[in-house]
Scaffold this active site. Sequence first.
Site, PDB file in Angstrom:
ATOM      1  N   PHE A  21       0.853  -1.189   0.000  1.00 29.80           N
ATOM      2  CA  PHE A  21       0.000   0.000   0.000  1.00 29.80           C
ATOM      3  C   PHE A  21       0.885   1.234   0.000  1.00 29.80           C
ATOM      4  CE2 PHE A  21      -2.380   3.555   1.480  1.00 29.80           C
ATOM      5  CZ  PHE A  21      -3.640   3.388   0.943  1.00 29.80           C
ATOM      6  N   ASP A  46       9.140   3.137   1.791  1.00 26.59           N
ATOM      7  CA  ASP A  46       7.946   3.894   2.166  1.00 26.59           C
ATOM      8  C   ASP A  46       7.701   3.722   3.658  1.00 26.59           C
ATOM      9  OD1 ASP A  46       5.384   4.694   2.774  1.00 26.59           O
ATOM     10  OD2 ASP A  46       4.488   3.923   0.923  1.00 26.59           O
ATOM     11  N   LYS A  94       1.910  10.734   8.134  1.00 28.24           N
ATOM     12  CA  LYS A  94       1.198  10.256   9.339  1.00 28.24           C
ATOM     13  C   LYS A  94       1.737  10.850  10.649  1.00 28.24           C
ATOM     14  CE  LYS A  94      -0.791   5.989   7.534  1.00 28.24           C
ATOM     15  NZ  LYS A  94      -2.130   5.624   7.967  1.00 28.24           N
ATOM     16  N   THR A 137       1.887  24.239  -4.981  1.00 30.82           N
ATOM     17  CA  THR A 137       1.636  25.525  -4.306  1.00 30.82           C
ATOM     18  C   THR A 137       2.220  25.553  -2.907  1.00 30.82           C
ATOM     19  OG1 THR A 137      -0.391  25.881  -5.545  1.00 30.82           O
ATOM     20  CG2 THR A 137      -0.143  27.135  -3.510  1.00 30.82           C
TER      21      THR A 137
END
Lengths: 487, 487
Positions: free
Chosen positions: B205, B314, B345, B369
Amino acid sequence: MRHLLLNTLIKQNVYRLGCNRYSTLQEPKEPIVKSKAIPGPKSLELKDKLDAVQSTGTIQLFADYEKSAGNYICDVDGNVLLDVYTQISSVPLGYNHPRLINVFKDEKNLKTLINRPALGVFPGKEWPEKLHSILMNIAPKGLNKITTMMCGSCSNENAYKSIFIWYQNKVRGTAAFTEQEKCSCMINQAPGSPQLSILSFKGAFHGRTLGALSTTHSKYIHKMDIPSFDWPVASFPQYKYPLDENVAENKKEDQKCLSEVEDLIEQYTKKSNPVAGVAIEPIQSEGGDNEASPEFFRGLQSICKKRGVALLIDEVQTGGGGTGKFWCHEHFNFEQPPDVVTFSKKLQLGGYFHNDDFVPNEPYRIFNTWMGDPGKVLLLEEIIKVIQEEKLLANVNETGKVLKDGLLNLEKEFPNILNSTRGRGTFLAINCTNTNVRDRIITALRHTGVQTGGCGDISIRFRPALVFKKYHANIVLDRFRTVLKSL
Amino acid sequence: MRHLLLNTLIKQNVYRLGCNRYSTLQEPKEPIVKSKAIPGPKSLELKDKLDAVQSTGTIQLFADYEKSAGNYICDVDGNVLLDVYTQISSVPLGYNHPRLINVFKDEKNLKTLINRPALGVFPGKEWPEKLHSILMNIAPKGLNKITTMMCGSCSNENAYKSIFIWYQNKVRGTAAFTEQEKCSCMINQAPGSPQLSILSFKGAFHGRTLGALSTTHSKYIHKMDIPSFDWPVASFPQYKYPLDENVAENKKEDQKCLSEVEDLIEQYTKKSNPVAGVAIEPIQSEGGDNEASPEFFRGLQSICKKRGVALLIDEVQTGGGGTGKFWCHEHFNFEQPPDVVTFSKKLQLGGYFHNDDFVPNEPYRIFNTWMGDPGKVLLLEEIIKVIQEEKLLANVNETGKVLKDGLLNLEKEFPNILNSTRGRGTFLAINCTNTNVRDRIITALRHTGVQTGGCGDISIRFRPALVFKKYHANIVLDRFRTVLKSL
């Protein structure tokens, strides 16, 4: 001017919050430029320090946000610039607005800020009410559902997903997922992960994550070396200005672009990569402040309806009032609401409005850990209140007229340098003869104390905050004239 | 227990901030369950209200975050649950930690929060120092650059882009972009938008935006109907437990998976879709808390080095201390640092660490941005301080041992229900006989006052905050035993 401001503040009961509050709002009478160049020596020193850990090629200056006030951004070299770019169009009420400073002085709000939930699983007790009273309060007419996200790219990416799911629901009907679909999608293959596309426009900007980037076509440097979905790209109208002198030609341009959309939908259906949705900005911003007529947008909607394709209006940069309406697409008089409207920037968090058809039937299809940020919604709540109480949309329209008329006058005064003034509200742009001239003007403007931004190859864009007043517009126009004379 | 807590607080000079501060930390002695079912009637009422504007299929309860404290989450029905799931593993210090409440009582921090800059263009004067002192302070060993983002998906998406750019730089050498590259990428075609892939693993994931989703393979419902890049998917080791009784077999499993990686790299090179990077979680979380051995990870790095492929770890879910080290990959004793490490997280914002090779030479290639959020960095600053001052990594290891030993005992006591206890620190999981039993256990645990989460098809995952103590672990184990006995 200060006296006027003070009166306004007293009227708003802001002044009584205490002098230290008020002081944060005190704008200077005009820009102050202290350093010989911007970035000045202190900014350059900080840039070196930053460069040790991060790419700094895009840095223009280092700001002192503690000292910035209203429409003025201060930098570390003592320059105080009138900001008509506002962090790439993302600051609605200027710097250090006292109402925003007060939001987190409320202990309840502070706790909402620091106890950040997984909103899709354990939302706080205030969440339903906040969505109703804040986000649905500003929902585009006809759209009754809201999906919250964090930024513009995530908003578009997830909106595209909602569109793909909606499209496949129509194809699948009431049938259940097949085993083949379930297995194939797990290894990135059809039929579970089908070939489906989002049609976008040349010059468009919808974000930089890989799905959004496949619909972005403003500058090659954004896309070079990055794999892309094979999704169709249609021409966006390129108008001749002034509009009222080029009506027939521009109408033809609309028709040409709409035909191209139809052709591409046909073509991509034939090559088994059907168009599920069309994504479009009401004014292409990053790509050069390109506008298209309400007729073009209504024609596009009619094609979408006819072909069973969803219409997504990307209001990430245009949403929030800068065009004189809260949503720019309100200018188009659509007969039916667009299917999806995405937002971010001035609205602090991201997300998209849509109708029931775009809510997946199964849980966890549109989902992530945070699904937005309640702390940002509290800021948005206060922003919306200030917009309403201070009638800032009316202000945008009044100020916008002054700024636009002034730009049109400058265009007449300097026809060899400027042309094609355009835009709505204070969401305005003007073209320069070429990129070099444009870049020189932006730099010179900064050195007279006015911070603007470029877009496209030859445009200057104006993106002031909603609290930008007529006297601010006049300062910009005066300094602009000075710069143009000096060229 | 309260007495102990009070002592700790006095030692930290927190208590003297005032009783109302302290009160926010007061955990109950044990969970309190008041409603017959969870969600209780008030949660259900709010769910109805939310359902009018938003999909609610994933909602478990509505929380009262004002009343939540430390490891305990309160809901609107008066239930007070010991939270070992912590908003999908995103809460480092529990609820209403007084140190976090105080961050924005500082006027300077408050101004940083509300004046949110476009960090890539107009960063605040504090930004270089904050990056150095906060983010580089926790940088994985050997990585000297940081790119900040907002969430896990954006972190992975942009890290993938950095990898593609790095890969194409190697291919292109010192040559400039060709006109053909510049034009073709603008319409989503090669050679400007080349065919390049990221290899990922079954069960992985890495997020849900379209690039990240092409590397996510945990559940079909995440991927169904969404177009995907044709990127290779290798098998992730599936171990037999207990590990020490299955050494040879698990080693063979490692070898099999590594061979598959090599084969796929070969295969995708042949089909002109070369693998630029490999993305992998140190522990596959959403996919079922699947771990792989340090040997497997070192083998994977060696393949990547040999094939000129970037290795991305990751750490969105594993990063921040839950595994007993700040970064889970520290457990692997890599000979060289991984190329890219992504996070989000518990770290409040997102981003990725990398080395100089992954900084694009040209500006605006990795950009958006906001490029993160300085307000979140201020929270992270305080979190890191508390982790260090309160030695929370040591706490995680001590508590983790109690929890893991306890789970292993339960596994022995209930061999027909539980197996395969695994994990590091308090980042633990256990398998149940089947999905139905797993779901029943999670529901029953909630009704005894313990909030856990599922992952994969048959696993329960434990993701307590770093302030989760041994006595909390014992409460979880006691209630777990009660539930298992009642089955």
